[in-house]
Write an enzyme that holds these catalytic residues in place. Structure first.
Site, mmCIF file in Angstrom:
data_model
loop_
_atom_site.group_PDB
_atom_site.id
_atom_site.type_symbol
_atom_site.label_atom_id
_atom_site.label_comp_id
_atom_site.label_asym_id
_atom_site.label_seq_id
_atom_site.Cartn_x
_atom_site.Cartn_y
_atom_site.Cartn_z
ATOM 1 N NE ARG A 154 45.280 50.782 45.846
ATOM 2 C CZ ARG A 154 45.114 49.557 45.332
ATOM 3 N NH1 ARG A 154 45.817 48.598 45.731
ATOM 4 N NH2 ARG A 154 43.981 48.973 44.448
ATOM 5 C CG HIS A 168 43.053 44.601 37.068
ATOM 6 N ND1 HIS A 168 44.366 45.223 37.250
ATOM 7 C CD2 HIS A 168 42.542 44.759 38.311
ATOM 8 C CE1 HIS A 168 44.574 45.544 38.479
ATOM 9 N NE2 HIS A 168 43.263 45.219 39.147
ATOM 10 C CG HIS A 203 39.529 47.576 41.093
ATOM 11 N ND1 HIS A 203 40.248 48.615 41.721
ATOM 12 C CD2 HIS A 203 40.213 46.577 40.752
ATOM 13 C CE1 HIS A 203 41.342 48.318 41.605
ATOM 14 N NE2 HIS A 203 41.919 47.194 41.187
ATOM 15 C CG ASN A 214 43.654 49.122 38.011
ATOM 16 O OD1 ASN A 214 44.716 48.529 38.640
ATOM 17 N ND2 ASN A 214 42.413 49.468 38.811
ATOM 18 C CB CYS A 223 46.753 41.960 42.210
ATOM 19 S SG CYS A 223 47.171 40.974 43.934
#
Lengths: 312, 312
Positions: A16, A219, A217, A261, A250
């Protein structure tokens, strides 16, 4: 290190995150090849596509085709992201997906405007609309993501109070329609987190809601993802998103450089060597990391896929 | 986090590590351009060259020429590495260097054989010969490096007792010629360290010698360098080697993939955002990171040079 969890769950975000962020077109068949390889590594949850506007995110124009091509694997849930009712209804009719309800709200209003063109109230209203749909469709409400929870490239510092405020608002809305509190995913959308910020935000959330399940989450845009994950684990956090080979970013975050990520196989290796169970097959993950590079056609930032397991 | 040091000292190893490891020839003028740029970042100690056999390490064949080209900068010590008397005597007559005595012994005998073709006794004898020279030339004995202190690609696990044994042997030899105990640099030569191994080795050394000054030399081959440095800082370690842009690697370590040191600017950024002083100019370091890529002619692994400072 007394709070290190015995086991963590890594949720794979690479397809994703990566296919939304990569510039070049990636063939649907190649996406499927990577997703199915990931499904053989022990990962229990793989985020495959986003149901978003293909004019804004061209890499996700084939989301339905990807879902149609998925082959079910025992014990593996294929998931998807959506940000509004339209996306949710597309996901509902796509085959092979596990439909867990999720919402995303931004702790930074400025980023919310850039990412979804929603102010604070519109952001919450969209989350409320989704929750109403989840209640109506009897879809479990599994996760609420607080974006920009550690800082924002547009707004700068994001006060811990803003994160608390967004969580409180989501929990109130969920309660209002009879939904149980979801996992709260604290997203370092623009890579502002440091161990200190992780500790401040996780600590404040825990103080207020000791029983909420938290996920991170992270990065690695500024090289801090592993140290932030470690700090999270030291604080007892046991759920992490990660992306194979460090894919991702993003599209609306104004990142400089690689924005991926935290790398799944690097995180899994750290856990394996720290006595923290992940249930993952490291060799298979390393192979997936190399496959991800083949699929996107350029080197990706994860280290362990080349640096490798320790073998003598 | 109570033991986090208020200030750490970062010793720049990029030129020495990088120019020994890079495959392509790098012009002496380019090496000098990078070294002088580094000298403008607040770094107080920059390792510039190795005086080693140019047949084994061709990238260091111009070591004397590099030294001749150095321009002194106030408050900056240009250092060099040597592994035997011949190298030391070359360094002694090279201009612009600060001559601090150092020795390197391997905690893994197998690696010692591969790296220097010395067994355990020969390794110590070489260190003793150097210490005698330092005493004779009134050169301060500044540093003893314990190579492969956290594991070895050839031997596998390296017992903590082997590290303790090597330190004890070096300290005994130093005492025997009237030299004070040096800083002990624990080198993760082949990137086996994890936070757990850092904690075990640093803890054992501290238990035995509470007053020894420790330094960590970390490689990011498997993505663990930052988390290992963080663990070191949590344990109060306040000296770190690092390499601009993550340059470097031991030519005799049988590394897979990128083998570079912990990246100077990423480490400095972590410190800056964690309230740990480094005395370094982050913007100038980021520029040096990008210059290092220009000089070696390919991307280097550090993240912050692209991901950047937080600026709104």
């Amino acid at each position: 290190m007394s709070q290190l969890p015995a086991r963590i769950e890594i949720r794979e975000e690479g397809p994703r995150e990566g296919f939304q962020f990569e510039r070049g077109p990636i063939a649907t068949a190649d996406k499927l090849r990577l997703i199915q390889a990931l499904a053989g590594t022990g990962l229990k949850r793989i985020q495959t596509v986003s149901f978003v506007d293909p004019r804004r995110v061209p890499g996700m124009a084939d989301a339905e085709m990807v879902c149609q091509g998925l082959r079910d694997v025992d014990g593996v849930a294929f998931g998807a992201l959506w940000l509004n009712a339209k996306g949710f209804l597309r996901a509902l009719v796509a085959p092979h997906l596990t439909i867990d309800g999720s919402v995303s709200v931004s702790a930074s209003e400025v980023f919310g405007k850039r990412n979804q063109n929603r102010d604070r109230e519109e952001d919450l209203a969209a989350a409320a609309a989704l929750m109403a749909l989840y209640a109506e469709h009897r879809v479990p409400f599994a996760r609420a993501t607080i974006m920009a929870a550690f800082g924002c490239n547009f707004q700068g510092e994001v006060p811990v109070a803003a994160v608390i405020d967004r969580i409180a608002a989501v929990l109130a809305l969920a309660g209002g329609v009879g939904l149980a509190p979801p996992v709260i995913s604290l997203a370092d959308t623009m890579a502002w987190a440091t161990p200190r910020r992780i500790s401040a935000v996780v600590g404040a959330v825990r103080d207020k809601w000791p029983d909420l399940e938290l996920s991170l989450h992270l990065h690695d845009t500024r090289g801090m993802a592993m140290v932030n994950a470690w700090e999270g684990m030291r604080l007892g956090v046991a759920r992490f998103d990660a992306a194979i080979a460090g894919l991702g970013g993003c599209p609306f975050g104004k990142h400089a450089g690689a924005a991926g990520n935290i790398c799944t196989e690097d995180l899994a290796l750290l856990c394996a060597e720290s006595g923290i169970e992940t249930g993952l097959d490291l060799e298979a993950l390393m192979a997936c990391g190399r496959l991800a590079e083949e699929v996107v056609g350029h080197p990706l930032p994860g280290r362990a896929k080349q640096g490798g397991l320790l073998a003598v």
